[in-house]
Design an enzyme around this catalytic site. Structure first.
Site, PDB file in Angstrom:
ATOM      1  CB  THR A   1      26.762  27.678  -0.512  1.00  0.00           C
ATOM      2  OG1 THR A   1      26.471  27.989  -1.864  1.00  0.00           O
ATOM      3  CG2 THR A   1      26.735  29.249   0.336  1.00  0.00           C
TER       4      THR A   1
ATOM      5  CG  HIS B   1      31.987  27.160   1.672  1.00  0.00           C
ATOM      6  ND1 HIS B   1      33.492  26.812   1.657  1.00  0.00           N
ATOM      7  CD2 HIS B   1      31.085  26.532   0.004  1.00  0.00           C
ATOM      8  CE1 HIS B   1      33.426  26.281   0.690  1.00  0.00           C
ATOM      9  NE2 HIS B   1      33.016  26.162  -0.523  1.00  0.00           N
TER      10      HIS B   1
END
Ligand code: ZN
Length: 344
Positions: A40, A43
């Site tokens: 995450t 990203h």
């Protein structure tokens, strides 16, 4: 304090001096000892389309941590200054249907540390008392900080019992590697792992899998045949899909035996179509969507697994001082790593 901040929309992070956070009512100030990089965070670092829609800078990111309680806000009663803790990163509302019926892991209103509020890539972080997890000093910081992602693997692997059963793990990133250790500790009779990276298959062997199959050199048909051979034609009891890759998803459904189960944790980048009659319906299998951790059942089981001998050290491949965060994100991009830890 120093912190890694997504200052404005766009790629990268900046190491900045920011004001020390202060704990409010029911909150605790944690001095961060170690914090780990998650997909995450990668990203958000790259600023892909998902991050552009989800993150509102400025934001200190990071949500996997351990540290020591440094200060208590008003009304905090369950922890003491100096205590060693990790934290659940999903802050649930406590009042929605899901929260009130034992399904807080899919709370309708949950907020995420390092996304909706300032996170753990910092010398200090403020957290609600109720998400702290008292941690044994036997776990050094580089292991204690990964309990949150390890919890995903505990949930995926143990959503049904694996004791004496065969397990297939597709995808040997940190979550798949953790799942291998969890399944082994929980008494799985056979563990087969697949990945396209020979480096990560090497880590899977270190985590005790019985067979590490290379999905880069073997065709899906050959992998399927190999799994059938290894299981004497029966197929797998429990398939854990940790990669999100469509080919691996179909391999999971093809390899699971009639009446078995599939745990879906890896996130595909787009819609995937299935042959529902042959991959699911006629096989009578159970399919679980796995997200977050069962609150807080997963955490209690995790603590028990450590006592039962779970050893995740092979998965922790790199540690950097927080200032060298770019090296960590480059490694994640390359795939030549297990879990990467930052030390504030
Ligand atoms: Zn809720």
């Amino acid at each position: 304090m120093r912190a890694l901040v997504k200052v404005k929309p766009g790629p990268g992070l900046e190491l900045q001096h920011v004001p020390d956070p202060r704990p409010g009512e029911g909150e605790v100030l944690i001095r961060v000892r170690a914090t780990s990089l998650c997909g995450t965070d990668a990203h958000i670092y790259r600023w892909d389309e998902w991050a552009q829609h989800r993150i509102h800078p400025p934001r200190i990111i990071g949500h996997e941590l351990c540290g020591e309680v440094a200060e208590l806000g008003p009304g905090v009663t369950s922890v003491a200054v100096g205590e060693y803790v990790a934290a659940e990163s999903h802050l649930t509302c406590g009042i929605c249907f899901q929260c009130r019926t034992g399904q807080a892991h899919v709370c309708k209103n949950y907020r995420v540390l390092g996304i909706d509020l300032d996170g753990s890539y910092a010398e200090q972080v403020v957290l609600p008392e109720r998400v702290l997890w008292a941690t044994s000093r036997d776990l050094p910081p580089e292991l204690a900080c990964v309990q949150e992602p390890l919890g995903n693997a505990v949930y995926a692997a143990l959503v049904e019992d694996v004791s004496g059963r065969s397990v297939l793990i597709n995808g040997c990133g940190p979550s798949g590697l953790f799942a291998a250790g969890v399944a082994r500790t929980a008494g799985a009779s056979l563990i087969i792992a697949t990945d396209v990276s020979s480096y990560r298959l090497g880590l899977a062997k270190q985590m005790g899998v019985d067979h590490a199959l290379d999905a880069k050199t073997e065709s899906p048909g050959a992998l399927s045949a190999a799994i059938r051979d290894i299981t004497q034609g029966d197929g797998i009891d429990a398939a854990l899909e940790m990669s999100g890759h469509p080919t691996a998803l179909h391999l999971a459904f093809r390899s699971v035996k009639n009446g078995g189960r599939v745990s879906l944790f890896g996130i595909p980048t787009g819609p995937v179509s299935f042959d529902l009659p042959n991959e699911i319906i006629f096989k009578g299998i159970r399919v679980y969507g796995v997200t977050g951790r069962r609150l807080f059942d997963t955490w209690y089981r995790l603590a028990g697994l450590f006592k039962a001998g779970l050893d995740i050290r092979p998965v922790i491949t790199h540690q950097f001082p927080m200032a060298e965060f770019a090296k960590g994100f480059d490694l994640i991009q390359s795939g030549q790593c297990g879990k990467v830890i930052l030390i504030p």
